[in-house]
Design a protein around this motif. Structure first.
Motif, mmCIF file in Angstrom:
data_model
loop_
_atom_site.group_PDB
_atom_site.id
_atom_site.type_symbol
_atom_site.label_atom_id
_atom_site.label_comp_id
_atom_site.label_asym_id
_atom_site.label_seq_id
_atom_site.Cartn_x
_atom_site.Cartn_y
_atom_site.Cartn_z
ATOM 1 N N ILE A 152 -80.018 -9.780 -28.649
ATOM 2 C CA ILE A 152 -80.107 -10.335 -27.492
ATOM 3 C C ILE A 152 -79.433 -9.627 -25.982
ATOM 4 O O ILE A 152 -80.005 -10.049 -25.350
ATOM 5 C CB ILE A 152 -78.836 -11.469 -27.990
ATOM 6 N N LYS A 153 -78.933 -8.896 -26.113
ATOM 7 C CA LYS A 153 -78.314 -8.033 -25.143
ATOM 8 C C LYS A 153 -79.697 -7.370 -24.286
ATOM 9 O O LYS A 153 -80.035 -6.930 -23.338
ATOM 10 C CB LYS A 153 -77.738 -6.852 -25.613
ATOM 11 N N ARG A 154 -80.507 -6.909 -26.083
ATOM 12 C CA ARG A 154 -82.118 -6.232 -25.258
ATOM 13 C C ARG A 154 -82.633 -6.970 -24.473
ATOM 14 O O ARG A 154 -83.242 -6.258 -24.077
ATOM 15 C CB ARG A 154 -82.958 -4.867 -26.345
ATOM 16 N N GLN A 155 -83.196 -7.793 -25.252
ATOM 17 C CA GLN A 155 -83.635 -9.253 -24.134
ATOM 18 C C GLN A 155 -83.194 -9.572 -23.517
ATOM 19 O O GLN A 155 -83.657 -9.761 -21.982
ATOM 20 C CB GLN A 155 -84.198 -10.519 -25.354
ATOM 21 N N PHE A 156 -82.125 -9.719 -22.837
ATOM 22 C CA PHE A 156 -81.446 -9.874 -21.509
ATOM 23 C C PHE A 156 -82.094 -9.544 -20.427
ATOM 24 O O PHE A 156 -81.983 -9.251 -19.205
ATOM 25 C CB PHE A 156 -79.575 -9.307 -21.493
ATOM 26 N N LYS A 157 -82.306 -7.688 -20.708
ATOM 27 C CA LYS A 157 -82.988 -7.146 -19.563
ATOM 28 C C LYS A 157 -84.360 -7.326 -19.331
ATOM 29 O O LYS A 157 -84.758 -6.472 -18.645
ATOM 30 C CB LYS A 157 -82.274 -5.275 -19.880
ATOM 31 N N GLN A 159 -87.646 -8.389 -18.602
ATOM 32 C CA GLN A 159 -87.482 -9.869 -16.937
ATOM 33 C C GLN A 159 -88.648 -10.515 -17.790
ATOM 34 O O GLN A 159 -89.057 -11.645 -17.042
ATOM 35 C CB GLN A 159 -88.444 -8.760 -16.069
ATOM 36 N N ASP A 160 -89.205 -10.895 -18.693
ATOM 37 C CA ASP A 160 -90.180 -11.987 -19.624
ATOM 38 C C ASP A 160 -89.673 -12.422 -21.124
ATOM 39 O O ASP A 160 -90.352 -13.683 -21.047
ATOM 40 C CB ASP A 160 -91.819 -10.945 -20.036
ATOM 41 N N ILE A 161 -88.195 -12.520 -20.698
ATOM 42 C CA ILE A 161 -87.516 -13.007 -21.143
ATOM 43 C C ILE A 161 -86.166 -13.508 -20.720
ATOM 44 O O ILE A 161 -85.568 -12.986 -20.468
ATOM 45 C CB ILE A 161 -86.955 -12.738 -22.730
ATOM 46 N N VAL A 178 -86.987 -18.146 -23.721
ATOM 47 C CA VAL A 178 -88.159 -18.488 -23.184
ATOM 48 C C VAL A 178 -88.929 -17.033 -23.130
ATOM 49 O O VAL A 178 -88.560 -16.293 -22.133
ATOM 50 C CB VAL A 178 -88.366 -18.963 -21.837
ATOM 51 N N ILE A 179 -89.948 -16.770 -23.866
ATOM 52 C CA ILE A 179 -90.819 -15.810 -23.576
ATOM 53 C C ILE A 179 -92.334 -16.328 -22.328
ATOM 54 O O ILE A 179 -92.961 -17.163 -22.888
ATOM 55 C CB ILE A 179 -91.720 -15.205 -24.963
ATOM 56 N N VAL A 180 -92.483 -15.371 -21.356
ATOM 57 C CA VAL A 180 -92.995 -15.590 -20.420
ATOM 58 C C VAL A 180 -94.474 -14.900 -20.295
ATOM 59 O O VAL A 180 -93.959 -13.438 -20.418
ATOM 60 C CB VAL A 180 -92.461 -15.717 -19.026
#
Length: 251
Positions: A152-157, A159-161, A178-180
């Motif tokens: 979660i902490k990695r995905q927080f950084k 920009q596409d998530i 949401v994965i953009v």
């Protein structure tokens, strides 16, 4: 939406081996994630082909302390009766996922509920987001919950998530990721805490996504044997296909 397939679904795992029969996905940062560490067959294997792939993946995972094997099959193709018999006789779980998509304008809107607040995850509330997910992920063991916490902490950084959090009367109540991509916005891990279900929170989380990405096609996968897929159908999502999978966890 004819061009949307399971290939549009985001996968954490990276291809570490590939041949004419399959791709092998692996995600060393989260070895406990079955959905990120698996083999994807390009065509339906014979039993002998499957057994070769099974031996390879089992040995690969054993070297890395992983106690599972998982296999997925080509879109919209069911494993042969020979394979299904083997799975049933050898402790495999068999299931299938379904792919759904919708254009945001087709999603049914609902009346505003002042008790529900939906917001992006920020530096100010990420710990709330992490803690709520952690409590839910403990169902799969503390190792998985801890690894998911770091993810979660990695995905927080990234920009596409986008990570989105819902509150009900000020209490953390649900979330979605949401994965953009260029064409799509994928709804992933849509969850409402058990204490706050049946209050419209899941719908509000989805509506937030629809409003945030009006030009995208919104996609998601649902368990083909679970009830949420019926909700998606009622919300005007279009069914696009299925994908079978089989996994075994070694005790």
């Amino acid at each position: 939406m004819k061009n949307i397939t399971f290939d549009n679904i985001y996968n954490l795992g990276k291809v570490v081996a590939e041949n004419d029969q399959y791709k092998h996905f692996h995600y060393p940062e989260m070895l406990t994630s079955y959905s990120s560490n698996f083999i994807e067959f390009k065509h339906l294997p014979s039993l002998s082909e499957f057994l070769d792939a099974e031996q390879y993946l089992r040995e690969y995972h054993l070297k890395r302390g992983q106690n599972h094997v998982k296999f997925t099959y080509p879109d919209n193709e069911k494993p042969t009766s020979e394979l299904i018999s083997f799975f049933n006789d050898n402790g495999y779980e068999i299931g299938f996922m379904e792919l759904y998509a919708i254009k945001p304008q087709q999603f049914p809107t609902s009346a505003n509920n002042p008790d529900i607040e939906v917001t992006l995850v920020t530096d100010e509330n990420i710990e709330i987001f992490c803690n709520l997910q952690y409590q839910h992920n403990l169902e799969y063991g503390s190792e998985f919950a801890n690894q998911k916490h770091e993810l979660i902490k990695r995905q927080f950084k990234n920009q596409d998530i986008l990570q989105i959090l819902a509150f009900y009367k000020g209490n953390p109540a649900g979330y979605v990721v949401v994965i953009v991509s260029e064409e799509t916005a994928e709804i992933d891990n849509l969850t409402v805490d058990e204490k706050f279900q049946n209050k419209g929170i899941g719908r509000k989380l989805q509506q937030y996504v629809m409003e945030a990405f009006p030009e995208k096609i919104i996609i998601l996968i649902a368990d083909g044997q679970d009830t949420p897929k019926e909700m998606y159908k009622k919300q005007n999502y279009q069914y696009l296909g299925f994908k079978y999978e089989a996994q075994k966890v070694y005790k």
